[in-house]
Design an enzyme around this catalytic site. Sequence first.
Site, PDB file in Angstrom:
ATOM      1  N   GLN A 141      -3.035   2.903   9.757  1.00  0.00           N
ATOM      2  CA  GLN A 141      -1.685   2.896   9.171  1.00  0.00           C
ATOM      3  C   GLN A 141      -0.694   3.703  10.012  1.00  0.00           C
ATOM      4  O   GLN A 141       0.497   3.408  10.027  1.00  0.00           O
ATOM      5  CB  GLN A 141      -1.713   3.482   7.739  1.00  0.00           C
ATOM      6  CG  GLN A 141      -2.402   2.612   6.720  1.00  0.00           C
ATOM      7  CD  GLN A 141      -3.841   3.031   6.513  1.00  0.00           C
ATOM      8  OE1 GLN A 141      -4.512   3.456   7.437  1.00  0.00           O
ATOM      9  NE2 GLN A 141      -4.328   2.901   5.289  1.00  0.00           N
TER      10      GLN A 141
ATOM     11  N   ASN B  47      -5.193  12.862  -0.130  1.00  0.00           N
ATOM     12  CA  ASN B  47      -4.433  11.949   0.729  1.00  0.00           C
ATOM     13  C   ASN B  47      -5.407  11.196   1.633  1.00  0.00           C
ATOM     14  O   ASN B  47      -6.632  11.373   1.542  1.00  0.00           O
ATOM     15  CB  ASN B  47      -3.412  12.753   1.553  1.00  0.00           C
ATOM     16  CG  ASN B  47      -2.392  11.871   2.244  1.00  0.00           C
ATOM     17  OD1 ASN B  47      -1.791  10.998   1.612  1.00  0.00           O
ATOM     18  ND2 ASN B  47      -2.183  12.064   3.536  1.00  0.00           N
ATOM     19  N   LYS B  48      -4.879  10.362   2.473  1.00  0.00           N
ATOM     20  CA  LYS B  48      -5.687   9.510   3.358  1.00  0.00           C
ATOM     21  C   LYS B  48      -6.778  10.302   4.071  1.00  0.00           C
ATOM     22  O   LYS B  48      -6.537  11.428   4.520  1.00  0.00           O
ATOM     23  CB  LYS B  48      -4.744   8.832   4.367  1.00  0.00           C
ATOM     24  CG  LYS B  48      -5.382   7.923   5.372  1.00  0.00           C
ATOM     25  CD  LYS B  48      -6.246   6.840   4.765  1.00  0.00           C
ATOM     26  CE  LYS B  48      -5.537   5.967   3.749  1.00  0.00           C
ATOM     27  NZ  LYS B  48      -6.452   5.076   3.008  1.00  0.00           N
TER      28      LYS B  48
ATOM     29  N   ARG C 216       0.859  -1.183   0.000  1.00  0.00           N
ATOM     30  CA  ARG C 216       0.000   0.000   0.000  1.00  0.00           C
ATOM     31  C   ARG C 216       0.899   1.238   0.000  1.00  0.00           C
ATOM     32  O   ARG C 216       2.110   1.135   0.119  1.00  0.00           O
ATOM     33  CB  ARG C 216      -0.934  -0.012   1.212  1.00  0.00           C
ATOM     34  CG  ARG C 216      -0.196  -0.364   2.473  1.00  0.00           C
ATOM     35  CD  ARG C 216      -0.676   0.291   3.685  1.00  0.00           C
ATOM     36  NE  ARG C 216      -0.599   1.736   3.605  1.00  0.00           N
ATOM     37  CZ  ARG C 216       0.528   2.440   3.775  1.00  0.00           C
ATOM     38  NH1 ARG C 216       1.702   1.840   4.008  1.00  0.00           N
ATOM     39  NH2 ARG C 216       0.510   3.761   3.707  1.00  0.00           N
ATOM     40  N   GLY C 217       0.246   2.411  -0.092  1.00  0.00           N
ATOM     41  CA  GLY C 217       1.030   3.648  -0.203  1.00  0.00           C
ATOM     42  C   GLY C 217       1.231   3.931  -1.687  1.00  0.00           C
ATOM     43  O   GLY C 217       1.572   3.026  -2.454  1.00  0.00           O
ATOM     44  N   ALA C 218       1.011   5.188  -2.063  1.00  0.00           N
ATOM     45  CA  ALA C 218       0.952   5.519  -3.492  1.00  0.00           C
ATOM     46  C   ALA C 218       2.188   5.082  -4.303  1.00  0.00           C
ATOM     47  O   ALA C 218       2.057   4.360  -5.296  1.00  0.00           O
ATOM     48  CB  ALA C 218       0.686   7.009  -3.638  1.00  0.00           C
TER      49      ALA C 218
ATOM     50  N   ARG D 120      -6.732  -0.056  -7.328  1.00  0.00           N
ATOM     51  CA  ARG D 120      -6.816   1.041  -6.344  1.00  0.00           C
ATOM     52  C   ARG D 120      -6.811   2.332  -7.148  1.00  0.00           C
ATOM     53  O   ARG D 120      -5.773   2.765  -7.642  1.00  0.00           O
ATOM     54  CB  ARG D 120      -5.639   0.996  -5.356  1.00  0.00           C
ATOM     55  CG  ARG D 120      -5.657  -0.254  -4.505  1.00  0.00           C
ATOM     56  CD  ARG D 120      -5.267  -0.092  -3.080  1.00  0.00           C
ATOM     57  NE  ARG D 120      -5.924   0.936  -2.325  1.00  0.00           N
ATOM     58  CZ  ARG D 120      -5.371   1.494  -1.225  1.00  0.00           C
ATOM     59  NH1 ARG D 120      -4.185   1.117  -0.813  1.00  0.00           N
ATOM     60  NH2 ARG D 120      -6.020   2.425  -0.549  1.00  0.00           N
TER      61      ARG D 120
ATOM     62  N   ASP E  50      -1.621  10.968  -2.347  1.00  0.00           N
ATOM     63  CA  ASP E  50      -1.935   9.932  -3.338  1.00  0.00           C
ATOM     64  C   ASP E  50      -2.114  10.535  -4.723  1.00  0.00           C
ATOM     65  O   ASP E  50      -1.935   9.853  -5.730  1.00  0.00           O
ATOM     66  CB  ASP E  50      -3.189   9.170  -2.914  1.00  0.00           C
ATOM     67  CG  ASP E  50      -2.877   8.368  -1.662  1.00  0.00           C
ATOM     68  OD1 ASP E  50      -2.933   8.954  -0.561  1.00  0.00           O
ATOM     69  OD2 ASP E  50      -2.522   7.186  -1.795  1.00  0.00           O
TER      70      ASP E  50
END
Length: 367
Positions: A201, A252-253, A55-57, A92, A242
């Site tokens: 996270q 972003n998140k 995960r994570g862009a 995603r 992201d």
Amino acid sequence: MLVNQQQYRTIWASVCDGLHTVHIIDQTRLPHVFEVVPIYHFDQMIAAIKTMQVRGAPLIGAAAAYGLALAMQEDASDISLCNAVHHLIQSRPTAVNLAWAVQRVRQVILPLPLQKRFQAAWKEAALICDEDVILNQAIGLHGLSMIQQKQQSHTIHILTHCNAGWLATVDFGTALAPIYAAHNAGVDVHVWVSETRPRNQGASLTAWELSQHGVPHTVISDNAAGHLMQQGRVDMVIVGADRVTAKGDVCNKIGTYLKALAAADARQQGHEVPFYAAVPSPSIDWAIENGVGHIEIEERHADELAWMVGRLASGEIASVRVLPEGTKVENPAFDVTPARLVTGIITEHGIFAPHELKGIQQKIKNV
Ligand code: MRU
């Protein structure tokens, strides 16, 4: 970065007796279990991205590039290429890095004869990984200068949200890269880690990787961030992204927007709390101006809110239900912080105000 004093990247490839394997760290098991998982097939990579083992862009971009290579190993036809590209991009949708990496590999291999596609894709995926490391190191150095300018006599308290550390990238991280660089340079930094419900996270991943590297940090509930800023206990906020639009809106998140609002209010009350997004250029979507309403926000499964994963006192890892049965849930995974709330964007080329981003577009594209 370090895991039990050993150097790791989050993704790497190996070839043994002709068997091509991609290795990933299973992030759904952290912080309780550190496990490296081998990926041999396209379907496995799609599953790893969707279930957020990776995960994570920037990292899902790198993983998707290897995913496309694996698809070409299985079937290098145009139809297979088209299907693989489609499924990867859908896996995603919010982080632009994923589509960017997939299109980059596709462009390299499309003109090639079928028997050359797999090797070329494998090579390009490795290149994307190596480049990610270089971009993040550069972000770290620009961020370090900014933190050093801010340093007075006291500890610098930096608030971050979600995990934009090395686990979210191939190495070094984006938002955490300046923090690691500052810590390594002897600057007295302390990190407020926002837990980041629903998947935690921050609490699970950021706290884990900061402790592996020995960076002082404290986990707070998401809801505590505004209070700390109001009390003057936060010197700056640094988050990842992201997708950043051409005018500097930062997607972003979920929960990032609330942090930016709180920082803006704290500034109005006389506390200096700049809000930065650390953004490698593959995270910028030059085709979109306004983030709100124009970036697809991934809606995640209701179970992420209904259940929490943790380690029982017995040591067993378990899921426990926290919502009443049948409760309706909405679970958007990202939000957009408008450019007007963003002090600066830390890129590999330097730090820019959101409105200056366009001025560096050509420079970024040419590199
Ligand atoms: O849903 P996730 O965990 O993939 O979301 C990750 C984030 O929002 C990160 O903060 C973002 O990708 C920046 S990564 C350097």
